[in-house]
Scaffold this active site. Structure first.
Site, mmCIF file in Angstrom:
data_model
loop_
_atom_site.group_PDB
_atom_site.id
_atom_site.type_symbol
_atom_site.label_atom_id
_atom_site.label_comp_id
_atom_site.label_asym_id
_atom_site.label_seq_id
_atom_site.Cartn_x
_atom_site.Cartn_y
_atom_site.Cartn_z
ATOM 1 N N GLY A 10 -39.732 -10.297 -3.303
ATOM 2 C CA GLY A 10 -39.098 -9.026 -3.655
ATOM 3 C C GLY A 10 -38.378 -9.082 -4.991
ATOM 4 O O GLY A 10 -38.450 -10.079 -5.726
ATOM 5 N N TYR A 11 -37.696 -8.002 -5.274
ATOM 6 C CA TYR A 11 -37.054 -7.826 -6.594
ATOM 7 C C TYR A 11 -36.029 -8.939 -6.873
ATOM 8 O O TYR A 11 -36.160 -9.698 -7.841
ATOM 9 C CB TYR A 11 -36.406 -6.434 -6.608
ATOM 10 C CG TYR A 11 -35.543 -6.116 -7.793
ATOM 11 C CD1 TYR A 11 -35.953 -6.408 -9.093
ATOM 12 C CD2 TYR A 11 -34.307 -5.487 -7.616
ATOM 13 C CE1 TYR A 11 -35.142 -6.090 -10.180
ATOM 14 C CE2 TYR A 11 -33.502 -5.159 -8.689
ATOM 15 C CZ TYR A 11 -33.923 -5.472 -9.969
ATOM 16 O OH TYR A 11 -33.127 -5.148 -11.039
ATOM 17 N N ASP A 31 -42.429 -14.379 3.090
ATOM 18 C CA ASP A 31 -42.314 -12.936 2.865
ATOM 19 C C ASP A 31 -43.461 -12.257 3.609
ATOM 20 O O ASP A 31 -44.597 -12.757 3.596
ATOM 21 C CB ASP A 31 -42.382 -12.612 1.350
ATOM 22 C CG ASP A 31 -41.807 -11.235 1.012
ATOM 23 O OD1 ASP A 31 -42.299 -10.233 1.571
ATOM 24 O OD2 ASP A 31 -40.876 -11.168 0.211
ATOM 25 N N ASN A 35 -42.687 -4.985 1.360
ATOM 26 C CA ASN A 35 -42.244 -4.160 0.228
ATOM 27 C C ASN A 35 -42.411 -4.924 -1.088
ATOM 28 O O ASN A 35 -41.586 -4.810 -1.985
ATOM 29 C CB ASN A 35 -40.766 -3.767 0.419
ATOM 30 C CG ASN A 35 -40.332 -2.690 -0.553
ATOM 31 O OD1 ASN A 35 -41.077 -1.744 -0.830
ATOM 32 N ND2 ASN A 35 -39.138 -2.829 -1.102
ATOM 33 N N SER A 124 -24.259 -6.448 0.864
ATOM 34 C CA SER A 124 -24.253 -5.334 -0.080
ATOM 35 C C SER A 124 -22.874 -4.703 -0.138
ATOM 36 O O SER A 124 -22.141 -4.686 0.870
ATOM 37 C CB SER A 124 -25.262 -4.294 0.418
ATOM 38 O OG SER A 124 -25.087 -3.065 -0.237
ATOM 39 N N TYR A 148 -28.825 1.369 7.517
ATOM 40 C CA TYR A 148 -29.040 0.216 6.636
ATOM 41 C C TYR A 148 -27.726 -0.550 6.454
ATOM 42 O O TYR A 148 -27.654 -1.767 6.648
ATOM 43 C CB TYR A 148 -29.583 0.666 5.275
ATOM 44 C CG TYR A 148 -29.477 -0.409 4.219
ATOM 45 C CD1 TYR A 148 -30.278 -1.543 4.272
ATOM 46 C CD2 TYR A 148 -28.526 -0.321 3.194
ATOM 47 C CE1 TYR A 148 -30.151 -2.553 3.324
ATOM 48 C CE2 TYR A 148 -28.392 -1.326 2.244
ATOM 49 C CZ TYR A 148 -29.209 -2.435 2.317
ATOM 50 O OH TYR A 148 -29.065 -3.439 1.388
ATOM 51 N N LYS A 152 -26.334 -4.461 7.764
ATOM 52 C CA LYS A 152 -25.702 -5.513 6.948
ATOM 53 C C LYS A 152 -24.351 -5.899 7.550
ATOM 54 O O LYS A 152 -24.013 -7.077 7.634
ATOM 55 C CB LYS A 152 -25.500 -5.023 5.506
ATOM 56 C CG LYS A 152 -26.778 -4.848 4.725
ATOM 57 C CD LYS A 152 -27.445 -6.188 4.429
ATOM 58 C CE LYS A 152 -28.743 -6.028 3.674
ATOM 59 N NZ LYS A 152 -29.529 -7.249 3.580
ATOM 60 N N ASN A 178 -24.691 -3.044 -7.769
ATOM 61 C CA ASN A 178 -25.940 -2.317 -8.041
ATOM 62 C C ASN A 178 -26.852 -3.149 -8.935
ATOM 63 O O ASN A 178 -26.738 -3.068 -10.170
ATOM 64 C CB ASN A 178 -25.646 -0.956 -8.674
ATOM 65 C CG ASN A 178 -25.014 0.015 -7.697
ATOM 66 O OD1 ASN A 178 -23.968 -0.265 -7.126
ATOM 67 N ND2 ASN A 178 -25.640 1.145 -7.477
ATOM 68 N N ASN A 198 -33.174 4.914 -6.474
ATOM 69 C CA ASN A 198 -32.035 4.429 -7.251
ATOM 70 C C ASN A 198 -32.108 4.873 -8.711
ATOM 71 O O ASN A 198 -33.189 5.124 -9.249
ATOM 72 C CB ASN A 198 -31.937 2.899 -7.159
ATOM 73 C CG ASN A 198 -31.727 2.449 -5.722
ATOM 74 O OD1 ASN A 198 -32.557 1.758 -5.157
ATOM 75 N ND2 ASN A 198 -30.634 2.865 -5.117
ATOM 76 N N LEU A 199 -30.949 4.936 -9.321
ATOM 77 C CA LEU A 199 -30.825 5.539 -10.650
ATOM 78 C C LEU A 199 -31.669 4.852 -11.734
ATOM 79 O O LEU A 199 -32.452 5.515 -12.424
ATOM 80 C CB LEU A 199 -29.345 5.534 -11.074
ATOM 81 C CG LEU A 199 -29.072 6.148 -12.439
ATOM 82 C CD1 LEU A 199 -29.389 7.634 -12.454
ATOM 83 C CD2 LEU A 199 -27.616 5.916 -12.842
#
Ligand code: NAD
Ligand code: WQD
Length: 338
Positions: A10-11, A31, A35, A124, A148, A152, A178, A198-199
């Protein structure tokens, strides 16, 4: 060290794998690719100039997970695997509790049975809910505003119970603010499925021409320019925070909790303008009403992590936007068109 990285394709996981390999650690990624794409891992190997091991396993599949522990003796686990879309979690709460919470129970049980008792967990800033004041220190009150976030929070509480019952466990909970940006090579970055929530990825897709304009969710917040303020942190800084946590492990066991942020807030307009500069083009926008569930401001008190881990974010907002733009412009369709 030999490290199991769950969610490593992932990211944030892929950027952390680069840092782990570059520091000389042996990396095994588990993994499900729910996603993500395995292409990210080939890119990680290319950047680091070293190989890693990849097993496509869902952490909810206990037998498959055990077979990975049979194959490799781990010193430590970094646990990124989880689903993270807030809106989807409201629509499908059981899916989120099963995947994130039950998956973590499964992983912890397997770790205990193989006497691997060291974990770094991806939490988070969402666990602060609607914080009373900013900057937010780790000891602030915790609450959840969606499934979500609650998954967490539940995991954090379970990890606390585990360490109380088994003091020889060593767990670090890292609360990310973020995460944005990408590796400076432009080879790996954030690759959201569908329209980004997300922005920063949304702005990046406007800049590359995939989306018409940015929707600014409210200009009537109690902030200097009326738009929401957040603590954006470069994903490479975030990845390095995991190494600091691993390398400062306490001999005695226990649970530590740290914020990973820059300690500085940026507004939606500030991010938009920084991205315009990085991409050398205008980002059209329209101001809409507030997005349900949003808060005015959220940024970290980072004094504890600086003091105890010696970690500090180094990239500024301009660098975050430049790296996000390099990734987006070199890979307009993410990993899917490779
Ligand atoms: P991501 O979706 O890019 O990475 C998560 C990875 O976990 C994906 O590769 C996915 O395929 C994998 N995965 C999901 N469920 C799995 C399962 N059951 N078994 C095996 N693999 C599974 O997300 P990310 O942004 O890299 O986030 C990593 C972690 O950090 C997540 O736990 C997320 O909740 C947390 N986090 C992310 C943010 C953010 O804004 N990106 C902020 C705070 C915390
Ligand atoms: C940032 C600001 C929006 C999109 C989310 C999750 C959180 C965590 C990080 C995982 C806000 C505004 C956004 C857009 C906009 N993830 N915005 N137009 O909401 O702080 O946090 O990601 O743990 O749990 O909730 O991040 O990037 O969505 O929003 O105006 O199209 O940008 O209102 O002020 P957020 P975000």
């Amino acid at each position: 060290m030999r490290i199991l990285v769950t969610g490593g394709a992932g990211y944030i996981g892929s950027h952390t794998c680069v840092e782990l390999l570059s520091a000389g650690h042996e990396v095994v990624v588990v993994d499900s690719l729910a996603n993500s794409s395995a292409v990210a891992l080939t890119r990680v190997e290319k950047i680091a100039g070293r190989s890693l091991f990849f097993r496509q396993v869902d952490i909810n599949e206990k037998a498959a997970l055990k077979s990975v522990f049979d194959e490799f003796a781990f010193d430590s686990v970094i646990h990124f695997a989880g689903l993270k879309a807030v809106g989807e979690s409201v629509e499908q709460p059981l899916y989120y509790y099963r995947n994130n919470f039950c998956g973590t129970v499964n992983l912890l049980e397997v770790m205990e049975s193989y006497a691997v008792r060291r974990m770094v967990f991806s939490s988070s800033a969402t666990v602060y809910g609607e914080a009373d004041s900013v900057p937010i220190p780790e000891q602030s009150s915790l609450s959840a505003t969606n499934p979500y976030g609650r998954s967490k929070l539940m995991i954090e509480e379970m990890l606390g119970d585990l360490v109380r019952a088994r003091p020889n466990w060593n767990i670090d909970v890292l609360r990310y603010f973020n995460p944005v940006g990408a590796h400076e090579s432009g080879l790996i970055g954030e690759d959201p499925a569908g329209i980004p929530n997300n922005l920063m990825p949304f702005i990046a897709q406007v800049a590359v021409g995939k989306l018409d304009r940015l929707n600014v969710f409210g200009e009537d917040w109690e902030t200097p320019d009326g738009t929401g303020v957040r603590d954006y942190i470069h994903v490479v800084d975030l990845a390095k925070g995991h190494l600091c946590a691993l390398e400062t492990v306490k001999e005695t066991g226990g649970l530590r909790v740290y914020n990973l942020g820059t300690g500085t807030g940026s507004s939606v307009h500030e991010v938009r303008k920084a991205f315009e500069k990085a991409a050398a083009r205008a980002i059209p926008f329209e101001v809409l009403g507030r997005r349900p569930g949003d808060v005015a401001q959220c940024f970290a008190d980072v004094s504890k992590v600086e003091r105890e881990l010696g970690w500090k974010a180094t990239y500024d907002l301009d660098a975050m936007c430049q790296d996000a733009w390099r990734w987006q412009s070199l890979n307009p369709d993410g990993y899917s068109k490779v």
